[in-house]
Design an enzyme around this catalytic site. Structure first.
Site, PDB file in Angstrom:
ATOM      1  N   CYS A  41      -3.051 -16.510  33.429  1.00 44.65           N
ATOM      2  CA  CYS A  41      -2.135 -15.824  34.341  1.00 44.65           C
ATOM      3  C   CYS A  41      -2.902 -15.315  35.558  1.00 44.65           C
ATOM      4  CB  CYS A  41      -1.455 -14.655  33.624  1.00 44.65           C
ATOM      5  SG  CYS A  41      -0.203 -13.819  34.644  1.00 44.65           S
ATOM      6  N   ASP A  43      -2.532 -12.528  36.852  1.00 43.76           N
ATOM      7  CA  ASP A  43      -2.674 -11.071  36.715  1.00 43.76           C
ATOM      8  C   ASP A  43      -4.117 -10.624  36.964  1.00 43.76           C
ATOM      9  OD1 ASP A  43      -3.047  -8.437  35.389  1.00 43.76           O
ATOM     10  OD2 ASP A  43      -0.974  -8.727  34.756  1.00 43.76           O
ATOM     11  N   ARG A  45      -5.775  -8.248  36.018  1.00 39.79           N
ATOM     12  CA  ARG A  45      -6.498  -7.622  34.901  1.00 39.79           C
ATOM     13  C   ARG A  45      -7.062  -8.644  33.920  1.00 39.79           C
ATOM     14  NH1 ARG A  45      -1.368  -4.265  33.088  1.00 39.79           N
ATOM     15  NH2 ARG A  45      -0.550  -6.349  33.487  1.00 39.79           N
ATOM     16  N   HIS A  97      -1.270 -13.186  28.100  1.00 32.45           N
ATOM     17  CA  HIS A  97      -1.711 -11.799  27.874  1.00 32.45           C
ATOM     18  C   HIS A  97      -0.500 -10.907  27.639  1.00 32.45           C
ATOM     19  CE1 HIS A  97      -0.610 -10.081  31.894  1.00 32.45           C
ATOM     20  NE2 HIS A  97      -0.601 -11.358  32.198  1.00 32.45           N
ATOM     21  N   CYS A 100       2.536  -9.069  30.222  1.00 32.80           N
ATOM     22  CA  CYS A 100       2.615 -10.028  31.334  1.00 32.80           C
ATOM     23  C   CYS A 100       3.893  -9.773  32.139  1.00 32.80           C
ATOM     24  CB  CYS A 100       2.606 -11.460  30.788  1.00 32.80           C
ATOM     25  SG  CYS A 100       2.629 -12.709  32.096  1.00 32.80           S
TER      26      CYS A 100
HETATM   27 CO    CO Z   1       0.796 -12.269  33.410  1.00 26.57          CO
END
Ligand code: CO
Length: 208
Positions: A41, A43, A45, A97, A100
């Site tokens: 992803c 993302d 993090r 994750h 998400c």
């Molecule tokens: Co995500």
């Protein structure tokens, strides 16, 4: 955040790399030979190489919203083809994750514009597994389970590709489904049954 800091950090990083290996960049310049394709992803993090303790040259990376493998997405399909057929990676990982945002958005009734067709692929995952998901009363647990099932279905999508089917036949390439637990930092192997899925879908998706 100061953008100038990026360049200062970069100089510091170069010094650190050269201190441990004076030939570090000479070696990088020669080419890449990664063993692993990581599809994760976007993302901020979930940092791919960093969370796996891997460095430059060790992993080929593709990231998009909610780690999707969509057959008409030229971007992800180009990455898969290049990594599998040219770099000859032996492992392909889909890493989702918990928490998400893409998966969360797909669980809500909202018109999200250009994201609608992208997130619809996650809604399709929900539809395929709706009996299991709707039996989960706790909303957080349902959300976590959809993250896991989405990873599994993206692994299935990889197995539907000719590149993965050929590389499995020729050199035993494997597809893995992982979830990064953002609350603990732990990487969880979903242990998807790669060979079972392959056998199960080949009746319909066999390409070579
Ligand atoms: Co995500």
């Amino acid at each position: 955040m100061q953008v100038d800091n990026v360049f200062k950090n970069n100089e510091k990083w170069i010094k650190e790399k050269l201190a441990t290996d004076p030939k570090f960049f000479d070696e990088l310049g020669k080419g890449q030979n990664p063993e692993l394709l990581y599809i994760g992803c976007s993302d901020s993090r979930v940092t791919a190489e960093d969370l796996m303790g891997m460095g430059p040259g060790e992993v080929f990376v593709h990231r998009n919203i909610a780690n999707m493998v969509i057959s008409i997405d030229l971007n992800v399909m180009s990455v898969v083809n290049y990594a599998v057929e040219h770099l000859k990676v032996n492992h392909v990982v889909v890493c989702g994750h918990y928490s998400c945002g893409g998966v969360k958005a797909a669980m809500q009734s909202a018109d999200l514009g250009i994201l609608n067709p992208w997130l619809r692929n996650i809604r399709d995952v929900f539809r395929i597994h709706k009996d299991e998901l709707n039996a989960i009363e706790d909303e957080d647990k349902k959300y976590d389970r959809l993250v896991e099932l989405n990873v599994q279905e993206q692994c299935v999508n990889l197995i539907k590709t000719a590149a993965v089917q050929k590389a499995y036949r020729d050199r035993g390439l494997k597809v893995h489904g992982w979830v990064f637990d953002i609350h603990t930092g732990k990487l969880i192997d979903l242990k998807i049954d790669f060979e079972g899925i392959l056998k199960n879908i080949m009746e319909i998706y066999h390409l070579d």
